[in-house]
Design a protein around this motif. Structure first.
Motif, PDB file in Angstrom:
ATOM      1  N   MET A 138      46.259  46.975  39.635  1.00  0.00           N
ATOM      2  CA  MET A 138      45.593  47.451  39.077  1.00  0.00           C
ATOM      3  C   MET A 138      44.521  48.419  38.686  1.00  0.00           C
ATOM      4  N   GLY A 139      44.719  49.574  37.196  1.00  0.00           N
ATOM      5  CA  GLY A 139      44.391  50.799  37.516  1.00  0.00           C
ATOM      6  C   GLY A 139      42.437  50.799  37.239  1.00  0.00           C
ATOM      7  N   SER A 140      42.510  52.500  37.566  1.00  0.00           N
ATOM      8  CA  SER A 140      41.368  52.632  37.285  1.00  0.00           C
ATOM      9  C   SER A 140      41.004  53.073  35.901  1.00  0.00           C
ATOM     10  N   ASN A 141      40.802  53.698  34.905  1.00  0.00           N
ATOM     11  CA  ASN A 141      40.109  54.704  33.747  1.00  0.00           C
ATOM     12  C   ASN A 141      39.217  55.219  33.517  1.00  0.00           C
ATOM     13  N   MET A 172      37.238  42.771  31.700  1.00  0.00           N
ATOM     14  CA  MET A 172      38.107  42.151  31.418  1.00  0.00           C
ATOM     15  C   MET A 172      39.253  41.377  32.303  1.00  0.00           C
ATOM     16  N   GLU A 173      39.827  42.351  32.494  1.00  0.00           N
ATOM     17  CA  GLU A 173      41.007  42.429  33.650  1.00  0.00           C
ATOM     18  C   GLU A 173      40.228  42.643  35.192  1.00  0.00           C
ATOM     19  N   ARG A 174      39.153  43.332  35.377  1.00  0.00           N
ATOM     20  CA  ARG A 174      38.562  43.076  36.781  1.00  0.00           C
ATOM     21  C   ARG A 174      37.525  41.860  36.913  1.00  0.00           C
ATOM     22  N   MET A 175      36.836  41.458  35.689  1.00  0.00           N
ATOM     23  CA  MET A 175      36.262  40.023  35.657  1.00  0.00           C
ATOM     24  C   MET A 175      37.041  39.016  35.475  1.00  0.00           C
ATOM     25  N   ASN A 176      38.051  38.674  35.106  1.00  0.00           N
ATOM     26  CA  ASN A 176      39.355  37.635  35.224  1.00  0.00           C
ATOM     27  C   ASN A 176      40.118  37.991  36.981  1.00  0.00           C
ATOM     28  N   LEU A 177      39.574  38.543  37.797  1.00  0.00           N
ATOM     29  CA  LEU A 177      40.523  38.356  38.786  1.00  0.00           C
ATOM     30  C   LEU A 177      39.057  38.509  40.021  1.00  0.00           C
ATOM     31  N   THR A 186      36.758  36.161  38.564  1.00  0.00           N
ATOM     32  CA  THR A 186      36.296  34.851  38.327  1.00  0.00           C
ATOM     33  C   THR A 186      37.449  34.260  39.194  1.00  0.00           C
ATOM     34  N   LYS A 187      38.516  34.355  39.329  1.00  0.00           N
ATOM     35  CA  LYS A 187      40.147  33.542  40.546  1.00  0.00           C
ATOM     36  C   LYS A 187      39.706  33.854  41.762  1.00  0.00           C
ATOM     37  N   MET A 188      38.838  34.034  42.263  1.00  0.00           N
ATOM     38  CA  MET A 188      38.259  34.561  43.426  1.00  0.00           C
ATOM     39  C   MET A 188      36.910  33.572  44.037  1.00  0.00           C
ATOM     40  N   ILE A 189      36.796  32.968  42.868  1.00  0.00           N
ATOM     41  CA  ILE A 189      34.832  32.439  43.436  1.00  0.00           C
ATOM     42  C   ILE A 189      35.581  30.971  43.877  1.00  0.00           C
ATOM     43  N   PRO A 190      35.236  30.796  45.424  1.00  0.00           N
ATOM     44  CA  PRO A 190      35.615  29.177  45.468  1.00  0.00           C
ATOM     45  C   PRO A 190      35.429  28.223  45.031  1.00  0.00           C
ATOM     46  N   ALA A 191      35.549  27.156  44.328  1.00  0.00           N
ATOM     47  CA  ALA A 191      35.673  25.826  43.921  1.00  0.00           C
ATOM     48  C   ALA A 191      34.962  25.136  44.573  1.00  0.00           C
TER      49      ALA A 191
END
Length: 116
Positions: free
Chosen positions: A1-4, A104-109, A111-116
């Motif tokens: 995952m890159g940064s800009n 959005m790429e970072r936000m998607n990552l 949110t996927k890590m939030i425990p259910a």
């Protein structure tokens, strides 16, 4: 995952080293301008914050492609500037980050890590 972006911030000059800081500031702006002209970075913004009692009073926001920023932060010129800054600035430091569509790429990552 890159940064800009690379964020380089500081608090203030170390008392007694203000002239050194002013000279280095001019040299660093010239350095970044040269990188922009040569395509090493896309652009940069310089920001002086209003007096607010905090420990961040200014910063450079340097934009570029991730691979070119990798090359920038691993270059001897960059390391020299950071070392010089550490000798005349309080609280200086640099960190990578993302803006724009990479948010959005970072936000998607995240949110996927939030425990259910």
């Amino acid at each position: 995952m890159g940064s800009n972006v690379v964020f380089f911030g500081w608090n203030r000059p170390i008392p007694g080293r203000e002239r050194v800081s002013g000279q280095h500031f001019q040299e660093f702006v010239q350095y970044l301008g040269g990188l922009q002209r040569s395509g090493g970075i896309q652009s940069f913004d310089t920001v002086f914050l209003d007096i607010h009692g905090g420990d961040l009073n200014g910063f450079f926001l340097i934009r570029g492609e991730s691979a070119k920023l990798d090359a920038l932060v691993s270059s001897s010129e960059w390391e020299t500037h950071l070392t010089r800054a550490a000798l005349h600035l309080e609280g200086s430091g640099a960190i990578r980050g993302v803006t724009g569509e990479l948010i959005m790429e970072r936000m998607n990552l995240w949110t996927k890590m939030i425990p259910a």
